[in-house]
Motif scaffolding. Structure first.
Motif, PDB file in Angstrom:
ATOM      1  N   ASP A  43      -9.215  -2.441  12.281  1.00 25.11           N
ATOM      2  CA  ASP A  43      -8.922  -2.487  13.576  1.00 25.11           C
ATOM      3  C   ASP A  43      -8.025  -3.584  13.800  1.00 25.11           C
ATOM      4  OD1 ASP A  43     -10.192   0.064  14.514  1.00 25.11           O
ATOM      5  OD2 ASP A  43     -11.900  -1.026  14.562  1.00 25.11           O
ATOM      6  N   ILE A  44      -6.727  -3.321  13.974  1.00 24.41           N
ATOM      7  CA  ILE A  44      -5.961  -4.589  14.626  1.00 24.41           C
ATOM      8  C   ILE A  44      -5.915  -4.882  15.697  1.00 24.41           C
ATOM      9  CG2 ILE A  44      -3.268  -5.296  14.633  1.00 24.41           C
ATOM     10  CD1 ILE A  44      -2.829  -3.198  12.366  1.00 24.41           C
ATOM     11  N   SER A  45      -5.889  -3.857  16.901  1.00 25.80           N
ATOM     12  CA  SER A  45      -6.272  -4.088  18.293  1.00 25.80           C
ATOM     13  C   SER A  45      -7.182  -3.101  18.552  1.00 25.80           C
ATOM     14  CB  SER A  45      -4.935  -4.131  18.882  1.00 25.80           C
ATOM     15  OG  SER A  45      -4.250  -3.107  18.972  1.00 25.80           O
ATOM     16  N   GLU A  46      -7.228  -2.899  19.940  1.00 26.58           N
ATOM     17  CA  GLU A  46      -7.930  -1.726  20.505  1.00 26.58           C
ATOM     18  C   GLU A  46      -7.216  -0.303  20.203  1.00 26.58           C
ATOM     19  OE1 GLU A  46      -8.916  -2.478  24.424  1.00 26.58           O
ATOM     20  OE2 GLU A  46     -10.358  -3.926  24.174  1.00 26.58           O
ATOM     21  N   ALA A  47      -5.929  -0.531  20.314  1.00 24.74           N
ATOM     22  CA  ALA A  47      -4.951   0.570  20.273  1.00 24.74           C
ATOM     23  C   ALA A  47      -4.648   0.850  18.914  1.00 24.74           C
ATOM     24  CB  ALA A  47      -4.042   0.632  21.262  1.00 24.74           C
ATOM     25  N   LYS A  48      -4.567   0.080  17.938  1.00 25.73           N
ATOM     26  CA  LYS A  48      -3.846   0.219  16.868  1.00 25.73           C
ATOM     27  C   LYS A  48      -4.826  -0.128  15.547  1.00 25.73           C
ATOM     28  CE  LYS A  48       0.356  -1.287  16.689  1.00 25.73           C
ATOM     29  NZ  LYS A  48       1.601  -1.912  16.483  1.00 25.73           N
ATOM     30  N   ILE A  49      -4.586   0.843  14.438  1.00 25.93           N
ATOM     31  CA  ILE A  49      -5.359   0.690  13.233  1.00 25.93           C
ATOM     32  C   ILE A  49      -4.582   0.433  12.141  1.00 25.93           C
ATOM     33  CG2 ILE A  49      -7.491   1.852  14.108  1.00 25.93           C
ATOM     34  CD1 ILE A  49      -6.579   4.328  12.362  1.00 25.93           C
ATOM     35  N   ARG A  50      -5.052  -0.326  10.940  1.00 26.72           N
ATOM     36  CA  ARG A  50      -4.436  -0.422   9.685  1.00 26.72           C
ATOM     37  C   ARG A  50      -5.179   0.693   8.904  1.00 26.72           C
ATOM     38  NH1 ARG A  50      -4.224  -5.657   8.939  1.00 26.72           N
ATOM     39  NH2 ARG A  50      -2.028  -6.069   9.530  1.00 26.72           N
ATOM     40  N   ILE A  51      -4.617   1.418   7.938  1.00 27.88           N
ATOM     41  CA  ILE A  51      -5.098   2.257   7.065  1.00 27.88           C
ATOM     42  C   ILE A  51      -4.580   1.836   5.842  1.00 27.88           C
ATOM     43  CG2 ILE A  51      -5.329   4.543   6.041  1.00 27.88           C
ATOM     44  CD1 ILE A  51      -4.568   5.558   9.184  1.00 27.88           C
ATOM     45  N   LYS A  52      -5.714   1.456   4.691  1.00 23.92           N
ATOM     46  CA  LYS A  52      -5.191   1.043   3.385  1.00 23.92           C
ATOM     47  C   LYS A  52      -5.684   2.072   2.471  1.00 23.92           C
ATOM     48  CE  LYS A  52      -7.243  -2.693   1.499  1.00 23.92           C
ATOM     49  NZ  LYS A  52      -7.388  -4.029   1.355  1.00 23.92           N
ATOM     50  N   VAL A  53      -5.184   2.717   1.640  1.00 25.39           N
ATOM     51  CA  VAL A  53      -5.525   3.498   0.430  1.00 25.39           C
ATOM     52  C   VAL A  53      -5.143   3.095  -0.603  1.00 25.39           C
ATOM     53  CG1 VAL A  53      -5.549   5.845  -0.358  1.00 25.39           C
ATOM     54  CG2 VAL A  53      -5.279   5.344   2.146  1.00 25.39           C
ATOM     55  N   ILE A  54      -6.528   2.839  -1.637  1.00 24.47           N
ATOM     56  CA  ILE A  54      -6.212   2.383  -3.058  1.00 24.47           C
ATOM     57  C   ILE A  54      -6.236   3.815  -3.998  1.00 24.47           C
ATOM     58  CG2 ILE A  54      -7.124   1.240  -5.011  1.00 24.47           C
ATOM     59  CD1 ILE A  54      -8.003  -0.916  -2.958  1.00 24.47           C
ATOM     60  N   PHE A  55      -5.227   4.129  -4.700  1.00 25.34           N
ATOM     61  CA  PHE A  55      -5.169   5.483  -5.486  1.00 25.34           C
ATOM     62  C   PHE A  55      -5.237   5.072  -6.846  1.00 25.34           C
ATOM     63  CE2 PHE A  55      -2.612   5.949  -1.649  1.00 25.34           C
ATOM     64  CZ  PHE A  55      -2.850   7.336  -1.349  1.00 25.34           C
ATOM     65  N   THR A  56      -6.189   5.710  -7.525  1.00 26.85           N
ATOM     66  CA  THR A  56      -6.504   5.560  -9.103  1.00 26.85           C
ATOM     67  C   THR A  56      -5.545   6.496  -9.604  1.00 26.85           C
ATOM     68  OG1 THR A  56      -8.667   4.933  -8.661  1.00 26.85           O
ATOM     69  CG2 THR A  56      -8.077   5.397 -10.915  1.00 26.85           C
ATOM     70  N   VAL A  57      -4.759   6.340 -10.474  1.00 30.52           N
ATOM     71  CA  VAL A  57      -3.798   7.398 -11.094  1.00 30.52           C
ATOM     72  C   VAL A  57      -3.980   7.183 -12.474  1.00 30.52           C
ATOM     73  CG1 VAL A  57      -1.429   8.084 -11.243  1.00 30.52           C
ATOM     74  CG2 VAL A  57      -2.338   7.034  -9.209  1.00 30.52           C
ATOM     75  N   GLU A  58      -4.381   8.511 -13.235  1.00 32.26           N
ATOM     76  CA  GLU A  58      -4.154   8.524 -14.561  1.00 32.26           C
ATOM     77  C   GLU A  58      -2.647   8.720 -15.155  1.00 32.26           C
ATOM     78  OE1 GLU A  58      -7.791  10.473 -16.857  1.00 32.26           O
ATOM     79  OE2 GLU A  58      -6.074  11.727 -17.079  1.00 32.26           O
ATOM     80  N   GLN A  59      -2.385   8.023 -16.242  1.00 29.27           N
ATOM     81  CA  GLN A  59      -0.756   8.282 -16.427  1.00 29.27           C
ATOM     82  C   GLN A  59      -0.776   7.451 -17.689  1.00 29.27           C
ATOM     83  OE1 GLN A  59       2.247   6.509 -14.176  1.00 29.27           O
ATOM     84  NE2 GLN A  59       0.857   5.282 -13.150  1.00 29.27           N
ATOM     85  N   ASP A  60       0.511   7.796 -18.458  1.00 29.95           N
ATOM     86  CA  ASP A  60       0.797   7.051 -19.966  1.00 29.95           C
ATOM     87  C   ASP A  60       1.449   5.947 -19.516  1.00 29.95           C
ATOM     88  OD1 ASP A  60       1.581   6.483 -22.239  1.00 29.95           O
ATOM     89  OD2 ASP A  60       3.215   8.063 -22.414  1.00 29.95           O
ATOM     90  N   ILE A  61       1.087   4.826 -20.018  1.00 28.89           N
ATOM     91  CA  ILE A  61       1.560   3.534 -19.520  1.00 28.89           C
ATOM     92  C   ILE A  61       2.292   2.974 -20.715  1.00 28.89           C
ATOM     93  CG2 ILE A  61      -0.234   2.961 -17.815  1.00 28.89           C
ATOM     94  CD1 ILE A  61      -1.683   0.926 -20.053  1.00 28.89           C
ATOM     95  N   ALA A  62       2.578   3.641 -21.801  1.00 32.93           N
ATOM     96  CA  ALA A  62       2.941   3.130 -23.114  1.00 32.93           C
ATOM     97  C   ALA A  62       4.623   3.206 -22.937  1.00 32.93           C
ATOM     98  CB  ALA A  62       2.880   4.106 -24.340  1.00 32.93           C
ATOM     99  N   GLU A  63       5.132   2.069 -23.507  1.00 37.08           N
ATOM    100  CA  GLU A  63       6.508   1.757 -23.026  1.00 37.08           C
ATOM    101  C   GLU A  63       7.349   1.629 -24.682  1.00 37.08           C
ATOM    102  OE1 GLU A  63      10.106   0.151 -20.115  1.00 37.08           O
ATOM    103  OE2 GLU A  63       8.076  -0.944 -20.572  1.00 37.08           O
ATOM    104  N   ASN A  64       8.144   2.206 -25.211  1.00 36.99           N
ATOM    105  CA  ASN A  64       8.923   1.625 -26.411  1.00 36.99           C
ATOM    106  C   ASN A  64       9.873   0.655 -26.239  1.00 36.99           C
ATOM    107  OD1 ASN A  64       7.707   3.542 -28.569  1.00 36.99           O
ATOM    108  ND2 ASN A  64       8.445   5.250 -27.178  1.00 36.99           N
TER     109      ASN A  64
END
Length: 376
Positions: free
Chosen positions: A353-374
């Motif tokens: 809650d930033i104030s009575e009228a405003k909120i901050r939404i934070k989302v942490i995503f877990t992503v499964e992917q290939d991290i290899a780079e040649n």
């Protein structure tokens, strides 16, 4: 004498009447000389009359209940009248050409092309200090002096080319290219392109340098350029796929209650010409908006200032629905940046809650992917 010569001219007229001969007799009776008479059909006759007699002919034809139309003109007076009708157009065209010529002697835009180390803003600032800005006369610009000053501006500058193209000063800055940094990695390696937690490792050639559960940082070696067991190793070009859980954080601030200023769709604008920092307005905005967004579009001969009206709108959003919709929007924006093989497997939502009228939404995503780079 000269005036009489100028008035000499002929007009060819076609007259339609039940008895066209009656009109000819009427003209001759009134002292009007009609010549080159041709009978077009039973009710129409064509003839020439002097230019100065045209008004008299028109009155007599109307008096005889006939109809007439002009089919041809000749003589100096006709040419002079035609010029007289178009004199304003000729004068306007002449003024336009004079203004265009005068404006073409000035620079109205500066186009700057740079690479990585030097920004166009720095170059434009240096030019401004030297007195080079839109509105300067072309004769006051020495492109070779500009090139010399720009080359001394930054050690990364290799050469500068300045040219006047029409009303635009074009400056191209070529920078020195430094050799790539090879301290952390060597050729023929597979490294991590981002931080993550290793889940699975598949190698096509080379030995894996990580196992499931390892936490790796960007730039860490994932696959070694050797293959085989101890004592029987051989160098190979490593390749493979390293699947890892990676993490992305996205934020969004939402007003869920109270009053919010939003655009209504109404707008007004100023349009003006800029000559030597003097504004000549072609259109001036009334701008009776109580609240508005202001956007300026400048830099050329024609400039605009646009005003967008904003009014207060009452907001009363459902907190839970807003959090859900916002997290979906953040997920959609993340998916646009991911590759096709990447998969979002988890998301954690936290709300502040930033104030009575405003909120901050934070989302942490877990992503499964290939991290290899040649690296080769």
């Amino acid at each position: 004498m000269i005036l009489n010569k100028l008035k000499c001219g002929k007009i060819t007229i076609e007259v339609s009447s039940l008895i066209p001969e009656k009109i000819l007799n009427l003209l001759w009776h009134n002292g009007i000389c009609a010549s080159k008479i041709v009978k077009v059909n039973i009710t129409t006759v064509r003839f020439e009359v002097p230019f100065v007699s045209y008004k008299d002919v028109e009155l007599l034809v109307k008096k005889a209940n006939g109809k007439m139309r002009v089919v041809g003109k000749s003589g100096i007076i006709v040419l002079l009248l035609s010029i007289k009708r178009k004199i304003s157009l000729c004068v306007g065209g002449g003024v336009f050409l004079i203004i265009l010529y005068l404006l073409s002697n000035y620079i109205w835009a500066i186009n700057i092309e740079t690479k990585n180390n030097l920004s166009p803003f720095e170059v434009r600032q240096e030019l401004s200090l030297a007195g080079i800005k839109p509105g300067i006369k072309k004769s006051d610009i020495n492109v070779y002096d500009i090139e010399k000053k720009m080359e001394d501006l930054n050690s990364e500058v290799m050469w500068v080319r300045a040219r006047i193209e029409g009303s635009t000063l074009s400056i191209v800055v070529a920078e020195k290219v430094n050799p790539p940094n090879t301290d952390k990695t060597s050729c023929n390696q597979v490294v991590a392109k981002m931080d993550g937690e290793v889940k699975r490792a598949f190698t096509f050639s080379g030995n894996p340098a990580v196992v499931p559960g390892d936490i790796v940082k960007k730039g860490d070696v994932l696959i070694l350029p050797i293959q085989g067991k101890e004592g029987f190793e051989k160098e190979v070009n490593p390749s493979g796929t390293i699947i890892a859980n990676t993490f992305y954080e996205k934020l969004m601030e939402i007003q869920i209650s109270g009053e919010k200023l939003e655009r209504t769709g109404k707008k007004d604008m100023d349009i003006y010409l800029n000559f030597w920092n003097r504004k000549i307005y072609l259109k001036k905005a009334i701008n009776d908006f109580k609240s508005y967004d202001k956007i300026e579009e400048t830099g050329g001969l024609f400039n605009e200032v646009i005003y967008f009206e904003r009014t207060g709108q009452n907001i009363n959003l459902n907190r839970d629905d807003t959090i859900k919709e916002s997290s979906e929007k953040l997920q959609a924006s993340l998916q646009k940046t991911l590759t096709n093989d990447a998969k979002i497997i988890e998301k954690k939502i936290s709300v502040e809650d930033i104030s009575e009228a405003k909120i901050r939404i934070k989302v942490i995503f877990t992503v499964e992917q290939d991290i290899a780079e040649n690296i080769s």
